[in-house]
Write a protein that holds these residues in place. Structure first.
Motif, short mmCIF file in Angstrom:
data_model
loop_
_atom_site.label_atom_id
_atom_site.label_comp_id
_atom_site.label_asym_id
_atom_site.label_seq_id
_atom_site.Cartn_x
_atom_site.Cartn_y
_atom_site.Cartn_z
N VAL A 608 19.39 -26.58 11.12
CA VAL A 608 20.62 -26.47 10.34
C VAL A 608 20.73 -25.08 9.72
N SER A 609 19.64 -24.59 9.12
CA SER A 609 19.67 -23.25 8.53
C SER A 609 18.26 -22.72 8.36
N VAL A 610 18.14 -21.39 8.41
CA VAL A 610 16.88 -20.70 8.13
C VAL A 610 17.24 -19.50 7.26
N LYS A 611 16.68 -19.45 6.05
CA LYS A 611 17.00 -18.38 5.13
C LYS A 611 15.73 -17.70 4.64
N CYS A 612 15.88 -16.43 4.33
CA CYS A 612 14.81 -15.66 3.70
C CYS A 612 15.44 -14.83 2.60
N ASP A 613 14.96 -15.02 1.38
CA ASP A 613 15.58 -14.36 0.23
C ASP A 613 17.08 -14.63 0.18
N PHE A 618 18.37 -16.88 10.88
CA PHE A 618 18.06 -17.63 12.10
C PHE A 618 18.18 -16.76 13.34
N SER A 619 19.22 -15.94 13.41
CA SER A 619 19.39 -15.08 14.58
C SER A 619 18.25 -14.08 14.71
N THR A 620 17.64 -13.74 13.59
CA THR A 620 16.53 -12.78 13.60
C THR A 620 15.25 -13.42 14.13
N VAL A 621 14.98 -14.65 13.71
CA VAL A 621 13.70 -15.28 14.06
C VAL A 621 13.74 -16.04 15.37
N LEU A 631 19.39 -27.52 24.09
CA LEU A 631 20.76 -27.97 24.32
C LEU A 631 21.76 -26.89 23.95
N ALA A 632 21.50 -26.24 22.86
CA ALA A 632 22.33 -25.14 22.36
C ALA A 632 21.43 -24.38 21.38
N LYS A 633 21.92 -23.28 20.87
CA LYS A 633 21.08 -22.49 19.99
C LYS A 633 20.62 -23.31 18.79
N GLY A 634 19.29 -23.48 18.68
CA GLY A 634 18.74 -24.22 17.55
C GLY A 634 18.76 -25.72 17.71
N LYS A 635 19.16 -26.23 18.88
CA LYS A 635 19.21 -27.69 19.11
C LYS A 635 18.32 -28.02 20.30
N TYR A 636 17.37 -28.92 20.08
CA TYR A 636 16.38 -29.23 21.10
C TYR A 636 16.23 -30.74 21.27
#
Length: 689
Positions: A608-613, A618-621, A631-636
């Motif tokens: 759903v989300s990945v945050k740092c500070d 998410f696009s970085t990691v 299935l799609a970006k971030g969906k498995y």
């Protein structure tokens, strides 16, 4: 009736007409592999299939248990229970003649097919008791590798193991040797949470096999010795294969037992899931200090007959073939020698380079109270033989001394030794680069420091800052208790300037490059264990999670040496909001990547989300490294009991207070449902088969 497959003779006179022991349909798959592929492709296929039975039956690492034995070109060998031929080829390469006994025709076909080029192999298919009466009594070696524990099934008497040994003994010529490789019922791994190898039950051997079905039975060191003595065998040596006899990397003896810190390859549960009830390395260190290791070795290898000269063997064949070597300590007439031998023709150049390295180092100016382990083989002879010999050096490693001072909290003595190390490196300028000049490769005896391993030497000139930075990295990254020494070391090296600190900061990345060079295109065994995918559950997880309906999220950290159980942990603090799970992953400056194992069952995962500070990263990691269907970006969708995906966090680890705040949507699925989703969408997940 006799038949042949290639050059291998098969005698099925005593075959009962059906296989009474089998691993099932996987044996058909293995037979197809050996029919259609040369041996050179086995390792690649093992990595592609990521299957425990395929790895177990086809891996060349199985050879390590017998490759070092002094079997001569005129020797006759009897191999009882040859199975799929895991060691038959290794024996055939050394001996004049190898006679196998195997109950299963399917396994015999696999053995004969994979070793069809061997003109010195004969296989009898049938029950041992039937075949044995037809065999001669002049064998130089009788091999029982993973077989002696089945003695009851072979004999069916009141004293089956003693009777088994007596019968085998009579088939040896005078001075012949019986070789038994078997698990220790009190092996450390069983106390720590591995299932018993044969029954698949926790603590079965430790509890003395309470079900008493007699299928297989292992013994303690004392128990095994008693059986041999009751069989009339009085001459025998114990060896201790580590991590176990199936895939040993090191073989110790009573004359060369392991030292504190040597036993660190403990997570090797390729076959089943396991528990992690305690830190096995620390427990091994403890029993080593108490001089009790022989009783807790995971496996035994017993060699009967006259004493062998070999005291220690180490295999470095989990590498690219051009770097694969065997190291032995031999005691010849009271004089110890260290021998390094190329395991493949491609490695001869690498081994011979050790002689050249020594010549280069010995020509340089001397450093007071410091020397290199003397190489006794010339470069020309090493090129011909693929072997170099060294003087044996007694003493204690610098790493051991440093550990003693860390554990004692003795900052002064630690700094004194580390300062001396830095001074020696500083005096090496102008010499060839010995990249592996780390603390565990330096022996100290009577005030003299000796470099015992200069295998990874290069013609470029030593860079002081590189060697010191790597030694610090290798020392601090290996054991958690050493972290208190980090500030002690930094206070000394700070005077060398910013270059050294920069090398130290980036050393995890350099180390990845070095390890990639060493292991070549193949997976290391630790990586293959992850591919096979049987999990290891920590005690905290077992106590706090099982039965609570809580998610099981395990995080693996890669600081430069790949992923391992030792550098992993379960998420303890999390929040549940419906199907969403919220948790944080601490980031450290030395982290390159993290692997997230979101569950221990098939599941659907949506990031759903990945945050740092508080920033969306998410696009970085995000990477495409996962073992599910994307299935799609971030969906498995994961059709496996070991789902995992990887994130690259290197660019986020600028300080030790950074964290990833992660929200996952997690839905468990049946294996059938997960597989159906993958198939319906034309997506290929990693399925158990």
């Amino acid at each position: 009736m006799l038949q042949k497959i290639g050059n291998v003779n098969i005698d099925d006179t005593f075959y009962p007409g059906k296989d009474l022991y089998s691993d099932g349909v996987i044996e058909d798959e293995i037979l197809e592999i050996v029919k259609n592929n040369p041996k050179e492709r086995y390792r690649e296929i093992i990595e592609e299939r990521a299957s425990w039975p395929i790895f177990y039956h086809l891996s060349e690492f199985r050879h390590n248990i017998v490759e070092w034995l002094p079997i001569g070109k005129n020797d006759k060998v009897l191999e009882v229970g040859s199975g799929c031929g895991a060691i038959t080829g290794a024996l055939a390469a050394k001996a004049k003649e190898v006679t196998c006994i195997e109950l299963s025709m399917k396994r015999t076909m696999i053995n004969a097919t994979r070793n069809s080029e061997c003109g010195n192999v004969n296989i009898h298919v049938g029950n041992f008791k039937d075949v044995e009466s037809t065999l001669p009594c002049d064998y130089d070696y009788v091999m029982l590798i993973g077989v002696f524990e089945y003695g009851y099934g072979y004999m069916g008497t009141n004293t089956p193991y003693e009777d088994f040994a007596k019968i085998l003994k009579k088939h040896l010529r005078p001075q012949g040797r019986m070789v038994i490789a078997i698990e220790n019922k009190f092996g450390m791994k069983y106390f720590a949470g591995c299932r018993e190898d044969h029954s698949g039950t926790f603590f079965d051997g430790i509890e003395d096999y309470p079900k008493g079905d007699g299928t297989a039975r292992t013994f303690s060191r004392k128990g095994l010795a008693k059986i041999l003595e009751a069989s009339g065998i009085t001459e025998f040596q114990f060896y201790y294969p580590y991590p176990d006899y199936k895939f040993p990397t090191t073989i110790f003896s009573d004359n060369r037992l392991p030292k504190v810190g040597e036993l660190y390859q403990n997570i090797r549960n390729f076959d089943r899931d396991r528990m992690l009830l305690f830190d096995e390395q620390r427990a091994f260190d403890s029993v080593i200090r108490e001089e009790m290791f022989p009783h807790y070795s995971n496996s035994f290898m017993v060699v009967t007959g006259p004493e062998l000269s070999t005291e220690y063997v180490k295999y470095s064949n989990d590498r690219d073939e051009k770097y694969a070597v065997r190291t032995k300590i031999e005691n010849e007439a009271g004089k110890r020698l260290v021998e390094k031998y190329a395991l493949h023709d491609e490695a001869i150049e690498h081994v011979a380079a050790l002689a050249k390295n020594y010549e280069a180092y010995s020509d340089k100016r001397k450093i007071e109270q410091f020397e290199y382990n003397v190489c006794l083989t010339s470069f020309a002879d090493a090129q011909k033989s693929g072997c170099v010999k060294f003087e044996y050096v007694d003493g204690k490693t610098l790493e051991e001394y440093l550990d003693d001072y860390v554990l004692a909290g003795d900052e002064k003595q630690f700094k004194s030794l580390f300062t001396r190390y830095c001074e020696i490196v500083d005096a090496m300028r102008g010499e060839p680069l010995n990249y592996d000049f780390i603390f565990q490769n330096i022996l100290m005896h009577d005030g003299v420091w000796t470099a015992i391993d200069y295998e990874w030497s290069f013609p470029r000139v030593v860079k002081r800052d590189v060697l010191i930075a790597r030694a610090m990295h290798c020392y601090l990254a290996d054991r958690a208790f050493r972290q208190k020494a980090k500030e002690w070391m930094l206070s000394i090296v700070s005077k060398y300037g910013s270059d050294l600190m920069e090398y130290y900061e980036y050393m995890p990345n350099y180390e990845v490059g070095f390890q990639d060079l060493v292991k070549g295109p193949h997976l290391a065994l630790s990586e293959l264990r992850h591919q096979i995918g049987n999990p290891a559950f920590s005690l905290d997880y077992i106590c706090e999670r099982i039965g609570a309906g809580a998610p099981s999220i395990q995080i693996y950290e890669d600081t430069g040496a790949g992923y391992s159980e030792e550098q992993s942990y379960f998420i303890e603090q999390y929040t549940r909001e419906g199907q969403d799970v919220l948790f944080s992953i601490p980031l450290r400056k030395e982290l390159n990547a993290v692997r997230i194992d979101p569950a221990v069952k098939p599941c659907f995962v949506s990031v759903v989300s990945v945050k740092c500070d508080e920033k969306d990263v998410f696009s970085t990691v995000h990477t495409k490294k996962n073992n599910g269907a994307l299935l799609a970006k971030g969906k498995y969708v994961f059709a496996t009991t070991d789902p995992h995906f990887e994130w690259n966090v290197k660019d986020l680890c600028r300080h030790d207070k950074a964290t990833l705040q992660v929200r996952l949507k997690l839905e468990y699925m049946s294996l059938e449902a997960a597989s159906s989703v993958c198939e319906a969408m034309g997506l290929r997940g990693r399925l158990p088969w």
